[in-house]
Design an enzyme around this catalytic site. Structure first.
Site, PDB file in Angstrom:
ATOM      1  N   HIS A   1      -0.243  -3.586   3.039  1.00  0.00           N
ATOM      2  CA  HIS A   1      -0.537  -2.695   1.906  1.00  0.00           C
ATOM      3  C   HIS A   1      -0.559  -1.235   2.369  1.00  0.00           C
ATOM      4  O   HIS A   1      -0.066  -0.341   1.679  1.00  0.00           O
ATOM      5  CB  HIS A   1      -1.918  -3.012   1.322  1.00  0.00           C
ATOM      6  CG  HIS A   1      -2.061  -4.360   0.708  1.00  0.00           C
ATOM      7  ND1 HIS A   1      -2.845  -5.348   1.248  1.00  0.00           N
ATOM      8  CD2 HIS A   1      -1.522  -4.891  -0.419  1.00  0.00           C
ATOM      9  CE1 HIS A   1      -2.806  -6.422   0.479  1.00  0.00           C
ATOM     10  NE2 HIS A   1      -1.998  -6.182  -0.529  1.00  0.00           N
TER      11      HIS A   1
ATOM     12  N   MET B   1      -3.776  -6.253  -5.368  1.00  0.00           N
ATOM     13  CA  MET B   1      -4.951  -7.008  -5.813  1.00  0.00           C
ATOM     14  C   MET B   1      -6.089  -6.820  -4.812  1.00  0.00           C
ATOM     15  O   MET B   1      -7.056  -7.593  -4.809  1.00  0.00           O
ATOM     16  CB  MET B   1      -4.601  -8.489  -5.978  1.00  0.00           C
ATOM     17  CG  MET B   1      -3.545  -8.694  -7.066  1.00  0.00           C
ATOM     18  SD  MET B   1      -3.553 -10.321  -7.835  1.00  0.00           S
ATOM     19  CE  MET B   1      -3.220 -11.353  -6.438  1.00  0.00           C
ATOM     20  N   GLY B   2      -5.968  -5.819  -3.929  1.00  0.00           N
ATOM     21  CA  GLY B   2      -7.049  -5.522  -2.994  1.00  0.00           C
ATOM     22  C   GLY B   2      -7.031  -6.425  -1.768  1.00  0.00           C
ATOM     23  O   GLY B   2      -6.023  -7.056  -1.464  1.00  0.00           O
TER      24      GLY B   2
ATOM     25  N   GLY C   1       5.782  -4.861  -1.694  1.00  0.00           N
ATOM     26  CA  GLY C   1       6.172  -5.484  -0.438  1.00  0.00           C
ATOM     27  C   GLY C   1       7.269  -6.516  -0.646  1.00  0.00           C
ATOM     28  O   GLY C   1       7.275  -7.246  -1.648  1.00  0.00           O
TER      29      GLY C   1
ATOM     30  N   VAL D   1       5.314  -6.740   6.744  1.00  0.00           N
ATOM     31  CA  VAL D   1       4.619  -6.466   8.015  1.00  0.00           C
ATOM     32  C   VAL D   1       4.112  -7.813   8.538  1.00  0.00           C
ATOM     33  O   VAL D   1       3.541  -8.614   7.782  1.00  0.00           O
ATOM     34  CB  VAL D   1       3.452  -5.480   7.798  1.00  0.00           C
ATOM     35  CG1 VAL D   1       2.706  -5.239   9.109  1.00  0.00           C
ATOM     36  CG2 VAL D   1       3.980  -4.159   7.248  1.00  0.00           C
TER      37      VAL D   1
HETATM   38  O1  PAF Z   1       1.571  -8.492  -5.307  1.00  0.00           O
HETATM   39  C1  PAF Z   1       0.456  -8.342  -5.854  1.00  0.00           C
HETATM   40  O2  PAF Z   1      -0.547  -8.025  -5.225  1.00  0.00           O
HETATM   41  C2  PAF Z   1       0.331  -8.579  -7.353  1.00  0.00           C
HETATM   42  O3  PAF Z   1       1.150  -9.627  -7.765  1.00  0.00           O
HETATM   43  C3  PAF Z   1       0.583  -7.310  -8.195  1.00  0.00           C
HETATM   44  C4  PAF Z   1       1.997  -6.791  -8.036  1.00  0.00           C
HETATM   45  C5  PAF Z   1      -0.397  -6.219  -7.784  1.00  0.00           C
HETATM   46  C6  PAF Z   1       0.366  -7.611  -9.677  1.00  0.00           C
HETATM   47  O4  PAF Z   1      -0.917  -8.075  -9.917  1.00  0.00           O
END
Ligand code: PAF
Length: 284
Positions: free
Chosen positions: A37, A30-31, A149, A178
């Protein structure tokens, strides 16, 4: 790195890689990317020839009182970080691209069993939103593998169950959490914490470690440990949703016969909901 916003552009690019016989990994996010990430992307690069990262703040997985509007959106910074770690394609669709108005509303995916309880009880509809968007992203990208993650351990189990139940030809890879130097699990939501809350936040990790240590020393009254850690979190100002010791596969409350456990916690600190977990493998 190429950035695209449309489903057709992703499909076109992935098709050329497939024609060249390349393996494709997807890292859904989700950025507001942090080192956790970027670790997923680095791992994906080692496991596949091409890495697609998706950035989409998915409205379907937020409840009416959740932080959808406040969720940090930092696309230009994220894009620079992804270039630095060598992602090949960034898919950052608008809400209308993934959820165009459809007659009768959006169809959804409901994963049974592992979605129930824990965050499933405290965030009704959350895992339907997660499973639905991840199913859509899998159908759009058609990856060979997908990385998530372990910090969101219940989410990881939900996605594994969905892939198994619905026969998605995707290998799901979980990547270890992490942590900051003081043990706090990295999360985009840590940015909501005030300085005093940030100083307290690692206590949820310390609660997990204390519970794991107690089990390793022979304590088998899991319900007693759960109650004790919840009480200690409350004492220092957290509002715990749960502290649970579960079977790592089923996510059902652990019994003395279980060998592979997961210790999971969700607790609010002020306005911020923090989650974390630890694996625990018992000897004989
Ligand atoms: O973990 C996340 O960031 C979100 O739940 C995902 C897996 C991208 C789904 O929107």
């Amino acid at each position: 790195m190429q950035t695209v916003n449309s489903i057709s552009a992703v499909r076109q690019q992935v098709a050329t890689w497939r024609q060249a016989g390349q393996r494709v990994a997807v890292v859904p996010t989700m950025g507001n990317l942090h080192a956790g990430h970027l670790q997923l992307v680095e791992r994906a690069r080692r496991l596949a020839d091409r890495v697609v990262v998706t950035i989409f703040v998915n409205p379907l997985q937020f409840g009416p009182n959740d932080d959808f509007d406040a969720y940090p959106r930092t696309l230009s910074e994220d894009s620079i970080k992804l270039q630095q770690v060598g992602a090949d394609l960034l898919f950052a669709p608008a809400v209308d691209e993934l959820y165009p108005a459809s007659q009768g509303g959006q169809s959804h995916v409901e994963v049974m069993g592992v979605s129930e309880g824990l965050c499933g009880s405290h965030r009704p509809g959350h895992f339907v939103g997660v499973a639905t968007v991840v199913a859509k992203l899998f159908n759009i990208v058609q990856p060979d593998l997908a990385l998530f993650g372990e910090k969101d351990y219940q989410q990881l189990q939900v996605i594994r169950q969905m892939v198994a139940d619905l026969c998605f030809p995707v290998e799901v890879v979980g990547v270890a959490t992490v942590r900051e130097a003081d043990g706090l699990a990295m999360s985009s939501r840590n940015g909501y914490l005030s300085p005093s809350e940030r100083a307290l936040a690692p206590i949820i990790y310390q609660g997990l470690v204390a519970a794991a240590t107690s089990i390793q020393s022979g304590e088998r009254d899991f319900r007693r440990i759960e109650a004790a850690v919840q009480a200690s979190l409350k004492q220092v100002g957290f509002e715990p949703d749960y502290f649970a010791i579960v079977n790592a596969n089923t996510l059902k409350p652990a019994t003395a016969e279980d060998r592979l456990l997961r210790l999971l916690v969700a607790a609010r600190l002020g306005q911020t909901r923090l989650i974390d977990n630890l694996p625990l493998q018992l000897g004989d």
